[in-house]
Design an enzyme around this catalytic site. Structure first.
Site, short mmCIF file in Angstrom:
data_model
loop_
_atom_site.label_atom_id
_atom_site.label_comp_id
_atom_site.label_asym_id
_atom_site.label_seq_id
_atom_site.Cartn_x
_atom_site.Cartn_y
_atom_site.Cartn_z
CE LYS A 1 -1.06 -0.20 4.94
NZ LYS A 1 0.28 -0.69 5.28
NE ARG B 1 -0.56 0.18 11.28
CZ ARG B 1 0.29 0.49 10.35
NH1 ARG B 1 0.41 1.80 9.71
NH2 ARG B 1 1.35 -0.26 9.92
NE ARG C 1 9.71 -3.03 4.18
CZ ARG C 1 8.56 -2.64 4.48
NH1 ARG C 1 7.83 -2.30 3.79
NH2 ARG C 1 8.25 -2.58 5.79
NE ARG D 1 10.28 -0.48 8.57
CZ ARG D 1 8.92 -0.28 7.84
NH1 ARG D 1 8.90 0.42 6.74
NH2 ARG D 1 7.89 -0.47 8.63
NE ARG E 1 5.58 -4.00 11.06
CZ ARG E 1 6.04 -3.86 9.86
NH1 ARG E 1 7.28 -4.48 9.75
NH2 ARG E 1 5.78 -2.95 8.93
P1 AMP Z 1 4.23 1.44 8.58
O1 AMP Z 1 5.27 2.00 8.30
O2 AMP Z 1 2.86 1.94 8.14
O3 AMP Z 1 4.06 -0.26 8.48
O4 AMP Z 1 4.34 1.71 10.27
C1 AMP Z 1 5.31 1.21 11.12
C2 AMP Z 1 4.89 1.29 12.57
O5 AMP Z 1 4.37 2.47 13.07
C3 AMP Z 1 3.72 0.30 12.88
O6 AMP Z 1 4.12 -0.90 13.20
C4 AMP Z 1 3.15 1.00 14.12
O7 AMP Z 1 3.99 0.87 15.08
C5 AMP Z 1 3.20 2.52 13.84
N1 AMP Z 1 2.07 3.01 13.17
C6 AMP Z 1 2.04 3.48 12.02
N2 AMP Z 1 0.77 4.09 11.78
C7 AMP Z 1 0.08 3.74 12.79
C8 AMP Z 1 -1.33 3.89 13.13
N3 AMP Z 1 -2.28 4.42 12.56
N4 AMP Z 1 -1.75 3.54 14.48
C9 AMP Z 1 -0.65 3.19 15.36
N5 AMP Z 1 0.39 2.95 14.94
C10 AMP Z 1 0.90 3.10 13.78
#
Ligand code: AMP
Length: 214
Positions: free
Chosen positions: A13, A88, A127, A160, A171
């Site tokens: 996404k 989320r 990744r 990461r 996750r």
């Molecule tokens: P992402 O890059 O979108 O996979 O986000 C990486 C991490 O950031 C996630 O595993 C969460 O720990 C945190 N995170 C990102 N967006 C949110 C959200 N909307 N609500 C809570 N945690 C978030």
């Protein structure tokens, strides 16, 4: 146009949001990117978020709701934006509805990126990312020309912390528990479009475009 790209980590996404944002000139709002940038800058918010992110847990709702609420009020968002990684949780989705109402904006479409868990584990654990320019690679499917060096800017690539196998598994579990219920939430609102996210990035982009013009 206001869009939500909803899907598990690794479903592509972020790639699609970035691409569509550039093509359509819609701001790409990624809470993950905002939080990582706060961590790099060493802000209080970043320090707080890091402890959750490194463990594969969600950052508390009030933190991310605050970030998005500030961002959508900025002038470049007035003609639309793409939400990637937000909402989320159900409380985040409810807060988004309230925010949009207050700004007299409305949500146009929600895309659900559908893909098998085994494929996600392979994508995420393989990744590698460039900490400087954000370019993404995969050890098997998109390797850099020179091992662990970014093709674009020559910086050393990193994995990461949250792409390590045990964190990835957490996750995905958190996604099933907290985020997957949003698929039904938006289906009931009549805004949901499901995409086959196991296809190539080009094929997903085409499907997205078609759905946007339909
Ligand atoms: P992402 O890059 O979108 O996979 O986000 C990486 C991490 O950031 C996630 O595993 C969460 O720990 C945190 N995170 C990102 N967006 C949110 C959200 N909307 N609500 C809570 N945690 C978030």
């Amino acid at each position: 146009m206001i869009l939500i790209l909803l899907g598990p980590p690794g479903s592509g996404k972020g790639t699609q949001a970035k691409r569509l944002g550039v093509e359509e000139k819609w701001p790409h709002l990624s809470t993950g990117d905002m939080l990582r940038s706060a961590i790099t800058q060493g802000t209080q918010l970043g320090l707080k978020a890091k402890t959750f992110m490194d463990q594969g847990l969600l950052v508390p709702d009030e933190v991310v709701i605050g970030l998005i609420s500030e961002r959508v009020q900025q002038v470049d968002c007035k003609n639309g934006f793409i939400l990637d990684g937000f909402p989320r949780t159900i409380p985040q989705a409810v807060a988004l509805g309230v925010m949009l109402n207050a700004l007299s904006l409305h949500l146009d479409r929600v895309f659900s990126f559908e893909i098998k868990e085994s494929e996600l584990i392979n994508r995420l654990c393989g990744r590698r990312t460039c900490p400087k320019c954000g370019a993404m690679y995969h050890v098997e499917s998109v390797p850099p020309l020179q091992d662990m060096i970014c093709d674009q800017c020559g910086t050393g690539l990193v994995q990461r912390a949250d792409d390590q196998i045990d964190v990835v598994q957490r996750r995905l579990k958190v996604y099933q528990q907290e985020t997957a219920p949003l698929v039904d939430f938006y289906r009931k609102e009549g805004r949901l479009i499901c995409l086959d996210a196991a296809q190539s990035a080009n094929a997903v982009a085409l499907e997205l475009k078609k759905a946007l013009t339909a």
